[in-house]
Design a protein around this motif. Structure first.
Motif, PDB file in Angstrom:
ATOM      1  N   PHE A  79       0.834  -1.199   0.000  1.00  0.00           N
ATOM      2  CA  PHE A  79       0.000   0.000   0.000  1.00  0.00           C
ATOM      3  C   PHE A  79       0.870   1.251   0.000  1.00  0.00           C
ATOM      4  CE2 PHE A  79      -2.206   3.444   2.166  1.00  0.00           C
ATOM      5  CZ  PHE A  79      -3.374   3.516   1.434  1.00  0.00           C
ATOM      6  N   LYS A  80       0.562   2.180  -0.901  1.00  0.00           N
ATOM      7  CA  LYS A  80       1.314   3.426  -0.979  1.00  0.00           C
ATOM      8  C   LYS A  80       0.363   4.596  -1.182  1.00  0.00           C
ATOM      9  CE  LYS A  80       5.533   1.317  -2.793  1.00  0.00           C
ATOM     10  NZ  LYS A  80       6.509   1.276  -3.910  1.00  0.00           N
ATOM     11  N   ASN A  85       4.838  13.505  -1.772  1.00  0.00           N
ATOM     12  CA  ASN A  85       6.184  12.973  -2.020  1.00  0.00           C
ATOM     13  C   ASN A  85       7.026  12.834  -0.750  1.00  0.00           C
ATOM     14  OD1 ASN A  85       5.927  12.689  -4.873  1.00  0.00           O
ATOM     15  ND2 ASN A  85       6.255  14.887  -5.098  1.00  0.00           N
ATOM     16  N   PHE A  86       6.376  12.492   0.356  1.00  0.00           N
ATOM     17  CA  PHE A  86       7.119  12.302   1.592  1.00  0.00           C
ATOM     18  C   PHE A  86       7.971  11.034   1.570  1.00  0.00           C
ATOM     19  CE2 PHE A  86       3.920  14.939   4.224  1.00  0.00           C
ATOM     20  CZ  PHE A  86       4.626  16.079   3.930  1.00  0.00           C
ATOM     21  N   ASN A  87       7.557  10.056   0.753  1.00  0.00           N
ATOM     22  CA  ASN A  87       8.329   8.804   0.702  1.00  0.00           C
ATOM     23  C   ASN A  87       9.703   9.009   0.092  1.00  0.00           C
ATOM     24  OD1 ASN A  87       6.155   7.577   1.843  1.00  0.00           O
ATOM     25  ND2 ASN A  87       5.429   6.607  -0.035  1.00  0.00           N
ATOM     26  N   LYS A  88       9.916  10.174  -0.492  1.00  0.00           N
ATOM     27  CA  LYS A  88      11.242  10.497  -1.009  1.00  0.00           C
ATOM     28  C   LYS A  88      12.058  11.261   0.031  1.00  0.00           C
ATOM     29  CE  LYS A  88       9.633  10.700  -5.792  1.00  0.00           C
ATOM     30  NZ  LYS A  88       9.470  11.545  -7.007  1.00  0.00           N
ATOM     31  N   TYR A  89      11.418  11.429   1.209  1.00  0.00           N
ATOM     32  CA  TYR A  89      12.054  12.164   2.293  1.00  0.00           C
ATOM     33  C   TYR A  89      12.977  11.211   3.056  1.00  0.00           C
ATOM     34  CZ  TYR A  89      12.122  15.326   6.397  1.00  0.00           C
ATOM     35  OH  TYR A  89      12.473  16.163   7.422  1.00  0.00           O
ATOM     36  N   GLY A  93      21.720   8.606   5.663  1.00  0.00           N
ATOM     37  CA  GLY A  93      22.159   7.679   6.689  1.00  0.00           C
ATOM     38  C   GLY A  93      20.973   7.009   7.359  1.00  0.00           C
ATOM     39  N   GLN A  94      19.914   6.758   6.572  1.00  0.00           N
ATOM     40  CA  GLN A  94      18.671   6.184   7.094  1.00  0.00           C
ATOM     41  C   GLN A  94      18.912   4.913   7.904  1.00  0.00           C
ATOM     42  OE1 GLN A  94      15.333   6.928   7.080  1.00  0.00           O
ATOM     43  NE2 GLN A  94      15.002   5.027   8.164  1.00  0.00           N
ATOM     44  N   GLN A 100      11.837   5.301  11.006  1.00  0.00           N
ATOM     45  CA  GLN A 100      11.793   4.903   9.598  1.00  0.00           C
ATOM     46  C   GLN A 100      11.130   5.986   8.758  1.00  0.00           C
ATOM     47  OE1 GLN A 100      11.208   0.697   8.816  1.00  0.00           O
ATOM     48  NE2 GLN A 100       9.621   1.214   7.353  1.00  0.00           N
ATOM     49  N   SER A 101      11.708   6.283   7.602  1.00  0.00           N
ATOM     50  CA  SER A 101      11.191   7.378   6.789  1.00  0.00           C
ATOM     51  C   SER A 101      10.342   6.914   5.615  1.00  0.00           C
ATOM     52  CB  SER A 101      12.355   8.219   6.252  1.00  0.00           C
ATOM     53  OG  SER A 101      13.150   7.454   5.378  1.00  0.00           O
ATOM     54  N   TYR A 102      10.159   5.607   5.445  1.00  0.00           N
ATOM     55  CA  TYR A 102       9.415   5.100   4.293  1.00  0.00           C
ATOM     56  C   TYR A 102       8.405   4.045   4.748  1.00  0.00           C
ATOM     57  CZ  TYR A 102      12.946   1.467   4.972  1.00  0.00           C
ATOM     58  OH  TYR A 102      13.748   0.512   5.539  1.00  0.00           O
TER      59      TYR A 102
END
Length: 219
Positions: A79-80, A85-89, A93-94, A100-102
């Protein structure tokens, strides 16, 4: 029915916590800020929402000044929803970050109880609770302050939540402020919420945005 749901969820929360923590990151969720109508002595809200991490369901009740909240958020991994476009945030150094950013496969549930300080037209309440991230067994404890105002057409407000949990054997405290608006259409509410999950840990002073839209029904 609500009592049985609470009992079952509490059992699951403490049962899964007994297995300890696993290596995983903290996944932000939509802040459950009910903003009940001030004039109502009794009100129940059922909502379905989406954000840039997954699908979200909430069931909240208000009886006189007592508040009960229950919510779950999930993502089957496919699911997306990312209109901003926050998933590109991606934090540079994730892999070293604790938040978690994604979006990814996850399931989270939480319960909380609170008190509504009834103020004429303004809303002020405090809520405390516990949540469980089941995919990676992160248990979080939270304390939340809600403030808002209402008109004939709109309920709007701000909330700030403090979370405590352990991620990768490290203590993590996050501060999660949000702003929220609810457009009233008879028994329905169109909800729009935007906030951040901010890590307060030294050397982890990054933040991840959470954008949420959805619908609630007043039972």
């Amino acid at each position: 029915m609500i009592t049985k749901t609470i009992t079952l969820l509490l059992f699951v929360l403490f049962f899964t916590e007994s297995f300890g923590q696993t290596n995983s990151q903290y996944i932000p969720v939509t802040i459950n800020s009910p903003l009940f109508i001030t004039a109502n002595e009794k009100e129940t809200q059922a909502g379905l929402k989406i954000n840039n991490y997954g699908l979200y369901f909430n069931l909240d009740a208000h009886l006189k000044r007592k508040i009960f909240i229950f919510s779950v958020q999930g993502n089957d991994g496919s699911f997306k929803f990312d209109p901003l476009n926050f998933n590109k945030y991606y934090y540079q150094g994730q892999e070293a970050s604790l938040i978690q950013s994604y979006p990814s496969k996850m399931f989270y549930a939480e319960i909380g109880v609170g008190y509504n300080f009834k103020l004429i037209s303004q809303k002020l309440s405090i809520i405390a609770g516990i949540g469980q991230q089941f995919q990676h067994l992160n248990t979080r404890y939270f304390l939340q302050l809600d403030w808002g105002n209402e008109s004939r057409i709109i309920n709007a407000g701000v909330s700030i939540r403090g979370n405590y949990t352990k991620v990768n054997n490290s203590e993590l405290i996050t501060l999660e402020p949000v702003i929220q608006g609810k457009i009233k259409i008879n028994q329905f509410r169109i909800v729009n919420q935007f906030g951040y999950s901010i890590a307060l840990k030294k050397n982890h002073d990054y933040m991840m945005p959470v954008f949420t839209i959805g619908m609630e029904y007043i039972i």
